[in-house]
Design an enzyme around this catalytic site. Structure first.
Site, PDB file in Angstrom:
ATOM      1  N   HIS A 182       1.873   4.268   6.445  1.00 41.87           N
ATOM      2  CA  HIS A 182       1.736   4.926   5.140  1.00 41.87           C
ATOM      3  C   HIS A 182       0.525   5.871   5.074  1.00 41.87           C
ATOM      4  O   HIS A 182       0.317   6.526   4.054  1.00 41.87           O
ATOM      5  CB  HIS A 182       1.686   3.894   4.010  1.00 41.87           C
TER       6      HIS A 182
ATOM      7  N   ASP B 101       0.768  -1.246   0.000  1.00 36.24           N
ATOM      8  CA  ASP B 101       0.000   0.000   0.000  1.00 36.24           C
ATOM      9  C   ASP B 101       0.799   1.297   0.000  1.00 36.24           C
ATOM     10  O   ASP B 101       0.240   2.341  -0.292  1.00 36.24           O
ATOM     11  CB  ASP B 101      -0.986   0.000   1.176  1.00 36.24           C
TER      12      ASP B 101
END
Length: 969
Positions: free
Chosen positions: A375, A106
């Protein structure tokens, strides 16, 4: 917290239940933060025992195993290592397991540091997904989505790793089914926030598998499997089942999956496919056993990342600059706290400070710094309330560690405990009371440093003395930010991992600090400047002469005095105007940067004030939208230092320090500082990859979105150069950086955005950030050879600036001086050569045995050590800062005698070399060696030569990890 309540806890509870119901079922899990919250607060003893069993059977597999799935663009390698180590320590201590595969699906773009990191941690294969859409299409077509990645040019094949890039479907199951307008394959629906539905009926639950539709379901699944099979070289297809926030109601998910898999396997002759539940490890074992020869990829990364022509994910390099800055300050404070605590435990075994309580204080900051590497954390791509949670956790952890450091120093000094003890780290407005008081300064680096620390004082007339009562060079001047206080700059010279005490007194007739005198110049209209003859104002120290153009009040040029090289150099602030209305074209948001046109200059008038004294000159530039504006949104404070005789001023003299004040911005503006020079750079930019290595960033022309697609992350360093001269920029937080013209480098410092994209609105993901940000950048100018040596140490001196604490003096001062006579520098100097960096010195506290057979046995017998943390194991990491061949001297391997390096901490008895996160003995770590043109046969690779009797040779770019045990422990 909402995720735990609405979703994450239910994943672990229901998945564990379902895995126990069918031997064929499997599941992979990544982030330890959620798992640990479940394990500590939700899991019953039964669930815990089942997790142990499922892990032993290989049906539950932890992949990556860090606290989070970290961002790859804007994180520092130190913090990536921290969060990975934090998760791995828990997994090894609790289950005796060590993750060996990655699932980095991701993060928005893939860095070349990550494959090296995962190789050093003992992984056998790496998996990524988000890379440029056009590049992915090309690799897919040519069956090049799998390769052996040599992420570090210096470590090359020694730390290479097999890497799998997911195809165009990425990590989510395609949900379209041609035989229904309902979705398919997501039978548990989508998670409902903030509360799970009472009746268990979730929104968007997929069409259940029935006797009437099972054949069509199977056909749809098989067709997708075959489409993907054509993009890979082996006949094994990884088919990810799930997506964001799935498996919170695992029974409905597994029962439908079971039906479908059984049906396909019963009709495998007809379908030409067999299917099975698998973990990532199962998939990679299958591919590895095919014994194919794989192409090698060099250290080129996959940044930046675009998902379609007008969607360049380069905005997040600068989103929420304040959070990015605090995250790095917290990381740096943790680094200092760990080393001072390690020294304290080693040298004061019977201390008055409770070691377990102290470790908890450090752990609160380890946890906070680890989680913000997510993230959707340090990237600035979270909603405001989640950003506030990250900030609160960081501030709480920092408060704990400051408190711990202050109490350690006061305890080491046996200071009388009366008087308020407080500490302040890099905070200028902490204000010194009018009484005599002392400033304690700790240098966390393993090098001697000479630098200035700044404290706020209430008088202009001040004196500063060291522990022996000698006068210390200092300068005091009016503060740029506050009308009621003054800034006192104290010149400090401190050995590695040591602290010094300075007494700050209001003047009493004796020698005083130098006073910086201010000259204010008239505000200049920048638009008319070219009509007048040029008048230049010089500011000079031993290293540079900087000229300012008095017609514009802007910088004009910098001369590096040793080589007499002059570079024309001017700086200005500009803004990209961006669109927020999806009906009118591409938008900028927390993730994306989509400029309407070229950047627009922000000011027509510049004010100038020069404050000069014997030690420092500060040039203050204020940028106004026009000649009559009252307020400014932009300011630059440029500082140049002069170092008196007797001090090593090389680094101080060679940096031009700039602090910016930017904001509050208008809506849908992205603020940049553009530095333009006459260097013929051919628009080639260099920027660092996570503070570990440098990446070449040539300017690329695209059909669409060229400006945004030429933005890159700058975590610590960026530079431009011509054949002889280099201009370097060093940063204390991440920014976006680009070279949009020859001789130019621009840094994105701040963004304020609003848009009406429904997805962004649903998650409150508009970046209406009205803050003022105050980033710092150091400029270094010189030859390539000189700058390449200067920046290695300078960038760490900026990252790990000394920690400043305050305390009021109490009791008999003479006695204090007498006590300090024998020992004017406190701490146990630990000094490394300039090409080695002390990456880590800490006491992790893990209770696991470093003998794997022993650890495995104690877990199988349910005899994990209870009780207190282990304070006898010291974790040491040493990193070589240079690449092979970069410098004739400093790129050489370095021999380090760990006994003599650490003698200040005691007598070293045992040294064990470990994998990066500490869970493997390097002698037993055998990573898979994949077949390449360089290595015609597959096999296992030993990671490194081990140490003989405490002497280790550290090669370029290596990060070596050790457990160290001392005598008497």
């Amino acid at each position: 917290q909402e995720s735990m309540h609405a979703y994450a806890a239910n994943v672990y509870t229901s998945v564990v239940e379902e895995l126990m119901k069918g031997k064929q079922r499997k599941f992979i899990a990544v982030e330890q933060e959620f798992f640990r919250l479940w394990w500590d607060a939700v899991a019953t003893d039964t669930y815990k025992q089942q997790v142990h069993q499922l892990l032993q059977e290989g049906r539950l597999e932890f992949v990556i195993g860090g606290q989070v799935m970290h961002d790859e663009a804007v994180t520092l390698i130190d913090d990536q290592i921290l969060q990975l180590t934090e998760g791995h320590g828990f997994l090894y201590e609790t289950f005796g397991i060590r993750p060996q595969f990655s699932w980095h699906i991701d993060p928005f773009g893939a860095s070349a540091t990550t494959p090296t990191l995962f190789a050093l941690a003992g992984f056998n294969a790496h998996l990524i997904s988000r890379i440029d859409y056009d590049l992915k299409a090309d690799m897919q077509k040519n069956k090049k989505l799998q390769f052996v990645w040599q992420g570090s040019p210096s470590l090359s094949e020694r730390q290479e790793i097999f890497t799998h890039v997911m195809d165009q479907y990425s990590y989510c199951t395609p949900s379209e089914i041609p035989f229904s307008n309902r979705s398919g394959f997501y039978w548990n629906g989508i998670a409902a926030f903030p509360d799970p539905p009472k009746d268990g009926v979730y929104p968007n639950m997929s069409l259940p598998v029935t006797d009437t539709n099972i054949h069509q379901y199977a056909q749809t699944m098989v067709a997708n499997i075959k489409e993907r099979a054509a993009w890979f070289r082996t006949s094994d297809v990884l088919w990810p089942w799930g997506c964001d926030k799935q498996f919170f109601n695992a029974s409905v998910q597994y029962s439908n999956m079971d039906l479908l898999l059984d049906y396909i396997n019963k009709h495998s002759d007809e379908f030409g496919v067999t299917v099975q539940y698998a973990t990532v490890g199962d998939y990679f074992r299958a591919v590895y056993s095919r014994n194919l020869r794989w192409e090698i990829r060099d250290s080129q990364d996959f940044l930046p990342y675009s998902t379609e022509p007008f969607q360049a994910w380069t905005g997040f390099y600068a989103s929420r600059s304040t959070l990015k800055g605090i995250a790095r300050r917290a990381s740096s404070l943790l680094y200092a706290g760990e080393s001072i605590f390690t020294q304290y435990v080693r040298k004061h075994p019977t201390s008055s400070i409770c070691k377990c309580g102290a470790l908890k204080q450090l752990q609160s900051l380890r946890w906070a710094v680890s989680e913000v590497q997510h993230h959707d954390g340090i990237t600035g791509t979270e909603s405001p309330k989640v950003k506030d949670m990250y900030m609160n956790n960081l501030m709480y952890g920092m408060f704990n560690v400051k408190k711990l450091m202050a109490s350690i120093i006061f305890d080491m000094n046996n200071a009388k405990k009366n008087g308020e003890v407080y500490s302040s780290v890099y905070v200028k407005d902490s204000g010194i009371p009018d009484v005599d008081q002392y400033v304690v300064v700790y240098n966390p680096l393993a090098w001697n440093i000479t630098t200035f620390v700044t404290v706020s004082v209430s008088h202009l007339a001040m004196s500063v003395y060291d522990e022996l009562g000698h006068s210390v060079p200092a300068q005091v001047q009016s503060s740029a930010e506050s009308h009621s206080t003054y800034d006192l700059y104290i010149l400090v010279a401190i050995s590695g991992l040591s602290y010094r005490k300075y007494n700050v007194k209001p003047l009493n007739g004796k020698q005083s600090a130098f006073i910086g005198r201010s000259v204010k110049y008239k505000r200049k209209d920048v638009t008319r400047a070219y009509q007048q003859s040029r008048q230049l104002l010089p500011v000079v120290n031993n290293c540079y002469q900087v000229l300012f153009d008095q017609n514009t009040n802007l910088m004009h040029s910098i001369t590096e005095r040793e080589t007499n090289q002059t570079v024309q150099l001017t700086q200005e602030f500009l803004e990209y105007h961006v669109n927020g209305d999806v009906t009118k074209g591409p938008i900028s948001d927390n993730y994306l940067f989509a400029p309407n046109a070229s950047a627009v200059p922000v000011s027509k008038a510049v004010g100038l004030e020069v404050v000069s004294g014997n030690l420092m000159t500060e040039i203050r530039q204020y940028f106004y939208s026009n000649v009559t504006s009252q307020d400014y949104i932009y300011a630059v404070y440029t500082r140049m230092y002069a170092v008196p005789e007797g001090y090593d001023g090389k680094l101080l003299c060679h940096r031009i320090e700039q602090e910016y004040s930017v904001g509050p911005l208008e809506l849908n503006r992205e603020a940049i500082l553009r530095t333009s020079t006459n260097l013929n750079t051919r628009q080639l930019l260099y920027a660092d990859s996570n503070g570990y290595q440098i990446q070449k960033r040539p300017f690329k022309a695209y059909v669409n979105n060229t400006v945004a697609r030429n933005y890159y992350p700058m975590v610590q360093t960026a530079y431009i150069e011509d054949d002889t001269t280099r201009l370097m920029l060093l940063a204390e937080r991440a920014h976006g950086v680009s070279s949009q013209g020859n001789g130019q480098v621009e840094v994105m410092l701040h963004r304020r955005l609003w848009n009406n994209l429904q997805w962004d609105l649903n998650y409150n993901l508009t970046l209406n950030d009205s803050s003022v940000v105050r980033p710092v950048i150091w400029l270094i100018l010189g030859t390539k050879t000189a700058t390449s040596i200067l920046y290695r140490t300078s960038v760490l001196a900026l990252e790990h600036r000394p920690v400043v604490m305050f305390g009021a003096l109490s009791g008999d001062k003479l006695k204090l001086h007498g006590q300090l006579q024998q020992n004017s520098v406190h701490g146990s100097p630990v000094t490394l050569p300039p090409n080695l960096h002390l990456q880590t010195l800490s006491i992790p506290g893990w209770k696991y045995s470093s003998n794997h057979a022993e650890q495995d046995r104690s877990i199988r017998m349910g005899k994990q050590k209870q009780g207190d943390a282990d304070f006898s194991r010291v974790l040491l990491r040493i990193r070589h800062l240079y690449e092979v061949g970069e410098d004739p001297v400093l790129s050489q391997p370095v021999m380090v005698n760990l006994k003599s390096l650490l003698k200040g901490l005691g007598s070293v008895m045992v040294v064990e070399e470990r994998s990066l996160t500490g869970t493997w003995d390097v002698n037993t770590l055998k990573r898979w060696k994949w077949k390449t043109a360089q290595y015609p046969s597959k096999g296992f690779s030993n990671s490194t030569e081990t140490s003989e009797n405490c002497i280790v040779t550290v090669h370029p770019k290596e990060i070596r990890t050790f457990f160290v045990y001392f005598q008497g422990q």
